[in-house]
Design a protein around this motif. Sequence first.
Motif, mmCIF file in Angstrom:
data_model
loop_
_atom_site.group_PDB
_atom_site.id
_atom_site.type_symbol
_atom_site.label_atom_id
_atom_site.label_comp_id
_atom_site.label_asym_id
_atom_site.label_seq_id
_atom_site.Cartn_x
_atom_site.Cartn_y
_atom_site.Cartn_z
ATOM 1 N N THR A 122 64.612 3.048 53.672
ATOM 2 C CA THR A 122 63.992 1.888 54.280
ATOM 3 C C THR A 122 63.979 0.810 53.118
ATOM 4 O O THR A 122 63.744 1.138 51.762
ATOM 5 N N LEU A 123 64.098 -0.520 53.555
ATOM 6 C CA LEU A 123 64.072 -1.539 52.773
ATOM 7 C C LEU A 123 62.532 -2.124 52.997
ATOM 8 O O LEU A 123 62.141 -2.372 53.850
ATOM 9 N N VAL A 124 61.791 -2.337 51.797
ATOM 10 C CA VAL A 124 60.415 -2.858 51.999
ATOM 11 C C VAL A 124 60.666 -4.402 51.088
ATOM 12 O O VAL A 124 60.651 -4.336 50.019
ATOM 13 N N LEU A 125 60.053 -5.170 51.824
ATOM 14 C CA LEU A 125 60.060 -6.809 51.208
ATOM 15 C C LEU A 125 58.479 -6.932 51.158
ATOM 16 O O LEU A 125 57.837 -7.592 52.186
ATOM 17 N N LEU A 126 57.829 -7.284 50.005
ATOM 18 C CA LEU A 126 56.527 -7.583 49.828
ATOM 19 C C LEU A 126 56.762 -9.093 49.188
ATOM 20 O O LEU A 126 56.886 -9.186 47.999
ATOM 21 N N ASP A 127 56.470 -10.022 49.886
ATOM 22 C CA ASP A 127 56.843 -11.601 49.793
ATOM 23 C C ASP A 127 55.341 -12.008 49.199
ATOM 24 O O ASP A 127 54.025 -11.761 49.805
ATOM 25 N N ASP A 128 55.483 -12.786 47.969
ATOM 26 C CA ASP A 128 54.651 -13.685 47.392
ATOM 27 C C ASP A 128 53.267 -12.761 47.082
ATOM 28 O O ASP A 128 52.138 -13.150 47.396
ATOM 29 N N ALA A 129 53.589 -12.001 46.150
ATOM 30 C CA ALA A 129 52.437 -11.061 45.665
ATOM 31 C C ALA A 129 51.552 -11.961 44.470
ATOM 32 O O ALA A 129 52.371 -12.593 43.642
ATOM 33 N N ALA A 130 50.249 -11.672 44.604
ATOM 34 C CA ALA A 130 49.428 -12.496 43.624
ATOM 35 C C ALA A 130 49.471 -11.902 42.427
ATOM 36 O O ALA A 130 49.296 -12.440 41.279
ATOM 37 N N GLY A 131 49.686 -10.476 42.187
ATOM 38 C CA GLY A 131 49.697 -9.862 40.913
ATOM 39 C C GLY A 131 49.927 -8.501 41.399
ATOM 40 O O GLY A 131 50.107 -7.801 42.419
ATOM 41 N N LEU A 132 50.123 -7.634 40.009
ATOM 42 C CA LEU A 132 50.443 -6.241 40.147
ATOM 43 C C LEU A 132 49.218 -5.514 41.103
ATOM 44 O O LEU A 132 49.455 -4.662 41.743
ATOM 45 N N ARG A 133 48.092 -5.890 40.835
ATOM 46 C CA ARG A 133 47.042 -5.063 41.477
ATOM 47 C C ARG A 133 47.189 -5.233 42.939
ATOM 48 O O ARG A 133 46.922 -4.138 43.792
ATOM 49 N N GLN A 134 47.575 -6.084 43.492
ATOM 50 C CA GLN A 134 47.786 -6.332 44.859
ATOM 51 C C GLN A 134 48.685 -5.242 45.519
ATOM 52 O O GLN A 134 48.653 -4.998 46.710
ATOM 53 N N ILE A 135 49.754 -4.973 44.645
ATOM 54 C CA ILE A 135 51.013 -4.258 45.347
ATOM 55 C C ILE A 135 51.103 -2.869 44.741
ATOM 56 O O ILE A 135 51.859 -1.935 44.980
ATOM 57 N N LEU A 136 50.253 -2.538 43.859
ATOM 58 C CA LEU A 136 50.203 -1.137 42.993
ATOM 59 C C LEU A 136 50.403 -0.079 44.076
ATOM 60 O O LEU A 136 51.047 0.828 43.743
ATOM 61 N N PRO A 137 49.615 0.091 44.964
ATOM 62 C CA PRO A 137 49.350 1.394 46.264
ATOM 63 C C PRO A 137 50.682 1.206 46.750
ATOM 64 O O PRO A 137 51.212 2.246 47.425
ATOM 65 N N LEU A 138 51.702 0.096 46.972
ATOM 66 C CA LEU A 138 52.648 0.293 47.720
ATOM 67 C C LEU A 138 54.129 0.517 47.039
ATOM 68 O O LEU A 138 55.116 0.446 47.618
ATOM 69 N N ILE A 139 53.991 0.605 45.675
ATOM 70 C CA ILE A 139 55.343 0.344 44.879
ATOM 71 C C ILE A 139 56.014 1.856 44.487
ATOM 72 O O ILE A 139 57.189 1.805 44.187
#
Length: 941
Positions: A386-403
């Motif tokens: 699966t390919l996951v595209l997380l566009d326009d992240a404010a910072g690491l905290r916003q995406i940490l559970p997803l990476i």
Amino acid sequence: MADGVVIRLLGPVTAARDGAWIDLGSPRRQALVAVLAACPGRVVPMLRIIDSIWGDAPPRTAEQSVYTYVAGLRNVLEPSRGRREPSRLLAGGAGGYRLQLDSSRVDALVFTERVDRARRALARGDYAGVLSDLDEAIGLWHGEALTGVPGPFAEGERDRLTELRLAAQEFRAEALLGLDRPQDALTPLRTMIRRHPLCERPRELLMLALLRCGRPAESLVIYDDSRRVLRAELGAEPGEALRRARQLALAGGTADRLGGGRSPLPRQLPRDLTGFVGRAAEIIRLKGLLAPWDGAAPHPLVVISGPPGVGKSALAVRIGNLVKDRYPDGQLYVNLRGATVGLPGLDPLDVLGRFLRASGVDGDAIPGDVDEAAALWRSTLAGRRTLVLLDDAAGLRQILPLIHAPSGTAVVVTSRETLAAGDDCVQLHLPRLSLSESVTVLAKLAGAERMAAHPEETAGLVRLCDGLPLALRIAGARLADRPTWSVSALTDRLRDERRRLHELEAGELAVRASLAASWSALAGSARPVDRLAARALGLLGLLHLHDVTAVVAAALLGAGPDEAERALERLVDAHLLEHRADPGRYQLHDLVRLFAAEMAPGDATAPLTRALSYYIASARLAVITMDPHRVQAEGPEVDAVPHSVGGPDEAIAWLAGEEANLVAAAAQAMSSPHTELARLGVALCFSLFWYQHYAHEPGPLITLNRQALELCERLGDRLGAYHAHGHLSCGLFMQGKAESMDHLQAQLVLAGELGDRFSEQRTLGNLANQANEQGLYEQALDHARRQLALARGIGAAVGVRYALMMLGRACQGLGRPAEARRHLRAALAAAERIGDTGQAMNVLLILGEVCLDEGDPAAAAGHLERALAANRSHGNRLGVLQCLVLLSRAHRARDDAQAALPYVAEAVPLAAALENAKWRGAAESEQRMVHGLVGVPAVRV
């Protein structure tokens, strides 16, 4: 266009002319052919050629090597070309070379075009068309692409072409299945599996082909073999597509349609931009990470970062669409709204909920705890591609559970922030577009003919848009909406810095809004360093500098350098500021600088006073350290700790590194309506005089001091006007302008009005110097005698030494060598006694000339070598040039032209760099004579 020439890259790099094969020479010559053949008809700049062949560590002789390769290739490709006839095939131009060849004569370009055409035919179900194109395309190969060719370009192109060849073979197999010819697909697919054992798509197609042939048992054998290989090599299970093919085989199905009845999967990627331009190097890098050519698992986490408006999202969507076939289990996309003005960023739990629902999880089953939801999401991804595209992240905290997704899933993140997410993160910083890429963006929106009709204006428009795709898209859209506008009409509007950001708005697109989102995120942050960074950005907009250091930022902020550096680094992380190549220097790009000026505080007097005071104190200290015996213009006392320099070399290096900023700050301050800031600008201007004099830079010296003179006259500052006249005279004299004498006469009048006898004697000395240089030796003698009398009368030792030197120079010109030597020796003794090496070096140079005139070249060489060393240590470029030319004359007078060669070799390029017609002519004349004696042709610079 050279008829009959073809280039082959799909194997060993070769060429043929009218059917006869040509030996292209060494591997690096072949590399050059490959670079030029990749874009025939377009100029490839020299720097790109060097980077493509040698990478990050080219030899010093790289450029010369390219010239040699070009000459050799022209000989073998055009053997009938005359010696003076220009090359019709390998032409030079615009700082590089182009291969004047149609793309149909380069096999790699033909192959790529046929595969693209086949891909489109496959999408519309034209299977016969697919086979026709691909049989021609695949038949062009005759070995490994660019066999044995070195360099980064060849490596990247080899990977790209190999991967495209594999895709072509897969397309061909799909077309055979579409034509109900599964038997014909079996052998090619088995060959592909042997060559690419880790690629799952050929294995899936082979299983489907065997099912179409009514051989389900053999299809299951292929699955078992695939599972064994993938487990052994990658520690992974077969992907969803292979598992579906296995289920069909177990059910005894015949795979009635390609793909075997797949269930709905998330396909959330946005549509690729039709106007996407450039980014070839970045796309190659990203494809290598997300779709490895050997079928290996993709890199788990890739971050694309860069400044606002640089095209991060567009690139992420482009690469996602390019590699989506390697992710058969779905593609997930979300806009995290990290920099959307007026809307809060998405919460990680909200994103996890969206993705879980898209993956088939019932909404009621989604946990309300973010950690539990993340664990469930990872479970749904296990064993999938699966390919996951997380566009326009404010910072690491916003995406940490997803990476932290399982192996086989790739997460791509775009962000304006620099994200450090551990060892598994590859971060790609996206730069601004090049000139050619930027022009292409405009051409796609406003029309290629319109852009080509005014190339200079188009290049100016690109510069004003700062290479930002967002700004270019807005500019292109405005031109498209206004077909009667010329390119220059928009360019003229953008040149007005007060309205440029306003002009770069079209509908909902606006450069200012994009920048404001990043600034607002910092200004509204709970972290003190973020808020300080936001404040620093506004203050950086106050001074229009080329770059800035932490110390200057500290002066603007009224903070310590360490605190200022942390704020600057935070701006770098937010991509609102960039590091320069020189350590410790930072730069605002133009559009960010204009935005920063809008964010500047209303009362700028205090921060500007602090910054200007730091510059003045530092420039004064550096110039005094460079030469403590020179007379400095008086100026206001400033309250600042100067930049510390350890000696003359450090002082000159600091002044050279900061000169552009010092000049810009002085000019800006002198334009200020605030009188005290304007006076600080004058003080900074005057503090630079001796550095500019020694560096022989009349342009900025004249420009600044004309401004200073106008300001001092307006303010009634006669002493300031006195100094400005003298500095102006010096700069104009460097350029050989007669106006220089007028300023000295005006200076002499002002000195009299001020009753300043020291200034009066100083001006007389400068009048004597200019008269000497113009051959007016009697006038020079008169001025020098008057200076000597005045200087002795007031006890000005520096003036006495200078007057003696001018007397010696005048006597030399009048043919009185004994008297000249007497004055010069007295001046030299006095200068050496007090340690005034700056004046001593000038006396030694004149003594060298006297000895040459008297026929004593050995004595002349002794004086001149000492003068040369002193001029080098003072950074006196004209003095260095004069010594070099005279030393060459001295060695030539001793019948040793060979010893003179190094001096003219250094003198001629230095003379070309200086604005002094007299000494440039002397250097070139001396070179011709020396080269004539040793039998070497003169070199033009």
